[in-house]
Design an enzyme around this catalytic site. Sequence first.
Site: not given
Length: 455
Positions: A180, A259, A378
Site C-alpha cells: 500500500e 494504514h 493521505c
Amino acid sequence: MSQTTHADYREVNFDGLVGPTHNYSGLAHGNVASMRHGGLVSNPREAALQGLAKMKSLMDAGYAQGVLPPQQRPDLGALRSLGFTGSNREVLARAAKEAPQVLRAVCSASSMWTANAGTVTPSRDAPDGRVHFTPANLQSSFHRFLEPETTGRVLAAIFRHETHFAHHPVLPATPAFSDEGAANHTRLCGEHGEPGVHLYVYGRQAFGSGPGESREPQRFPARQTLEASQAVARQHGLATAQTVFAQQHPDAIDAGVFHNDVIAVGNGPVLLYHEMAFLDEQATLDELRSKMSTPLIPVRVPSEAVSMEDAVASYLFNSQLLSNPDGSMTLVVPGECQEREAVWRTIQDLLLAGHNPIGEVIVKDVKQSMRNGGGPACLRLRVVLSAEERAALTGRVLLTDTLHDELTAWVERHYRDRLAPDDLADPQLADETLTALDELTRLLEIGSVYPFQLG
C-alpha cells in the site's frame, strides 16, 4: 554522488489532484469513513479546490509543494477487459445495469491519496546515490489495483533523469506481496539531508510465522504484508542497519486503522503515534533508537487521552508533520480534529505544550476527502530531493502562484459541483474527464501518460 550538503535537501510534498469523478461509493472495506459515507452526493469541484487551497497555503508558508495528476476515470479499458463491449456509451450503460459496483470501482478518484502511490527512498540513503521509486500494487481492492500502471508512467515522466532517479517494477499483485505504499512507511532522521532509518509497518506475514509470533486482525483485512515491505527495501538497496519492520496492532486495524498513517506520523527524529499503533511498541522504539544516528523523539498519545474511535474519526495522526528552518515542526490537521473535544485538548496540552519540536498546529478543511477516508497525510507523497534533483524534474509540477491559479481555473472549467453514484454512468462525464485530463497534461508539461493518450 554529487557534492551536496544537508541544507541542499528538502522534502517536497507531492499532493494528488482530486479527479473529476470524485464520488462517495463506499468502496474501501476497513475504511470507516468511506463505508459510512457511501451513497452520498459529492462535490468534485469543491474537493479539488480544497486540495489546491491546502497546497497553496503550505507553499505560502515556505514548504516545498508539488502536484501529481489524477488517474483516467472511468477506466473504460478495465470494463472492456471484464467483457463489456460496444461504444463508450454502451459499455457504461451495460456496466451500470449488470455490475453497478464494478462501475463505481472504475470511476473511483482514490488516486488523489498519493501516500499510496508508492514508496520512495531518498538518494541520501540509497547505495547508488539516486532517488528510488516503487509504485504500490494496491492489490487489496479492485478500484485501487487499477492505479499502478498509470502511477508508474506518471512518476517516470516527472522523475525522468536516470542519473538522479531509479524506478522499480510493481511487486507481484498477489496477497503475499500486498503493498500500500508510503502510507505504511516512515523515514526518521535528523535533518532531511542526513542518513535516515526506514520504518516499514505491516499488518500480517504472508509466509507464516511461528505460534504466538504474530496476530492478525479479525474484522478488517491487513493490507500490507511484511514480505512486501522487505521486497521494497531490497529493491531500493537498503541495508539491515537502515530498516525497521514493525507489525501494526491488529486491534487498531479492526478499529478502522487501515494504514499506519492513520495512527502514526513521523518527521525528522519525531515519531507521533498512538499507543495502539504497534503490536510490540517497546521493541519498535528500541530498534529505532539503536539504528538512528540522531536521538529518537517519540511522542506517545495514550488511549486515555484519545480513544481509538476519536483517533479514526478525527484523523489526528493522518496529519502532515513538517520541518521549519528554526528546528521546530508544524502539524497540519484536518478540521475534524477541532470537532472532537478530547482530540483538540490533546493537541493543545500534549503536543503543543509537550517537550517536543511541535510548535504550531494548522487546521485545514479537506472535508470532501475526509468523507471518503483520506486526511492531509493521505493526500501527499513525500519525496526528499537535493537542489540538483529538484532542478532535474520534468514538467511544471512544483507549485507556484501561477501554476496554482492555472490549476484552479482548470478545475472551475471542467469539474462538476454535484456527483451522485448514479451519475457515473453518464457518458458525458467520461467525455468531460478525458478533455480535462488531456488539457492537464499539457498544463503540467508531462507528456502523454494516460491510456487514451497512448492509444
